[in-house]
Design a protein around this motif. Structure first.
Motif, PDB file in Angstrom:
ATOM      1  N   TRP A  51       0.845  -1.191   0.000  1.00  0.00           N
ATOM      2  CA  TRP A  51       0.000   0.000   0.000  1.00  0.00           C
ATOM      3  C   TRP A  51       0.889   1.252   0.000  1.00  0.00           C
ATOM      4  CZ3 TRP A  51      -5.439   0.561   0.361  1.00  0.00           C
ATOM      5  CH2 TRP A  51      -6.162  -0.633   0.508  1.00  0.00           C
ATOM      6  N   TYR A  52       0.412   2.287  -0.650  1.00  0.00           N
ATOM      7  CA  TYR A  52       1.015   3.625  -0.568  1.00  0.00           C
ATOM      8  C   TYR A  52       2.479   3.643  -0.999  1.00  0.00           C
ATOM      9  CZ  TYR A  52      -2.959   3.605   2.637  1.00  0.00           C
ATOM     10  OH  TYR A  52      -4.196   3.411   3.213  1.00  0.00           O
ATOM     11  N   GLN A  53       2.868   2.735  -1.866  1.00  0.00           N
ATOM     12  CA  GLN A  53       4.244   2.665  -2.343  1.00  0.00           C
ATOM     13  C   GLN A  53       4.246   2.378  -3.837  1.00  0.00           C
ATOM     14  OE1 GLN A  53       6.893   0.052  -0.047  1.00  0.00           O
ATOM     15  NE2 GLN A  53       5.380   0.061   1.622  1.00  0.00           N
ATOM     16  N   PRO A  54       5.345   2.690  -4.519  1.00  0.00           N
ATOM     17  CA  PRO A  54       5.488   2.261  -5.913  1.00  0.00           C
ATOM     18  C   PRO A  54       5.649   0.740  -5.968  1.00  0.00           C
ATOM     19  CG  PRO A  54       7.041   4.029  -5.368  1.00  0.00           C
ATOM     20  CD  PRO A  54       6.480   3.515  -4.074  1.00  0.00           C
ATOM     21  N   LEU A  55       5.304   0.160  -7.107  1.00  0.00           N
ATOM     22  CA  LEU A  55       5.488  -1.278  -7.324  1.00  0.00           C
ATOM     23  C   LEU A  55       5.816  -1.485  -8.796  1.00  0.00           C
ATOM     24  CD1 LEU A  55       5.391  -4.070  -5.964  1.00  0.00           C
ATOM     25  CD2 LEU A  55       2.971  -4.198  -6.556  1.00  0.00           C
TER      26      LEU A  55
END
Length: 220
Positions: A48-52
């Protein structure tokens, strides 16, 4: 079961949409938080709430390209035409109901700004909340979303020209003549008229930069 959140992607699936974007304003319990982020589905990864990395997660297929195009265009346009210090919070992922049900449709959730940011931070033109209430910012934002979509749907397409400016009306023999400055790239214009001040007509086409409204009587 569908709820108010999942019904949106559900409807996109139902009507066979080509792209899906859910436009939001963000909130934080810290009033100084500002800026824009874009989310795509996290593929159930728990991130969540992060780049991937799109190589690890890009569902539905094409969502990453769509996300990157919209976020990059929005930040570029807003920084160029509104506030050079506008915050870029990134291209992130999450398991949101607005995205999870999508099937075969590239989709993103767009967090435009923080309505909880009501005090202007140092160096900013104005607070996020004030910007969202300003029609000039909203126009830049809306145009950036459209440009981002165009660049994904057809990378060879040319963006539509800007609307003309300096609209002016004067009396010519008892009838109104409207004129405007030319818009670079425009090959024609559609002039809309509202006689009752409530609704516009279907528009009149012209290739000139002026138009005589011969059916609008004096005093109307």
């Amino acid at each position: 079961a569908l709820n108010e959140v999942t019904i949106r992607p559900g409807l996109a699936n139902h009507v066979g949409a080509d792209y899906f974007i859910s436009i939001h304003a963000d909130a934080s319990d810290t009033a100084s938080v500002t800026g824009t982020s874009t989310y795509r589905y996290n593929c159930g990864s728990g991130v969540w709430y992060q780049p991937l990395d799109p190589a690890q997660c890009d569902l539905p297929s094409g969502s990453a390209d769509f996300q990157y195009a919209v976020q990059d265009r929005f930040i570029a346009d807003v920084r160029a035409e509104w506030d050079s210090s506008w915050g870029n919070r990134g291209k992130l992922v999450g398991d949101y109901g607005e995205l999870r049900p999508l099937s075969g449709i590239p989709g993103i959730l767009f967090e435009s700004a923080f309505f909880t940011n009501v005090a202007t931070n140092a160096g900013a033109r104005m607070s996020d909340n004030q910007a969202m209430h300003d029609p000039r910012f909203r126009r830049i934002a809306a145009r950036a979303l459209v440009r981002g979509l165009i660049s994904v749907a057809d990378p060879t397409a040319v963006f539509p020209p800007e609307p003309p400016t300096h609209l002016f009306a004067r009396d010519v023999g008892g009838l109104p003549r409207v004129s405007w400055r030319p818009s670079p790239g425009a090959v024609g214009y559609r002039v809309y008229v509202a006689v009752d001040g409530r609704g516009f007509d279907g528009g009149r086409l012209t290739t000139s930069t002026s138009l005589d409204l011969s059916d609008v009587s004096a005093g109307t």
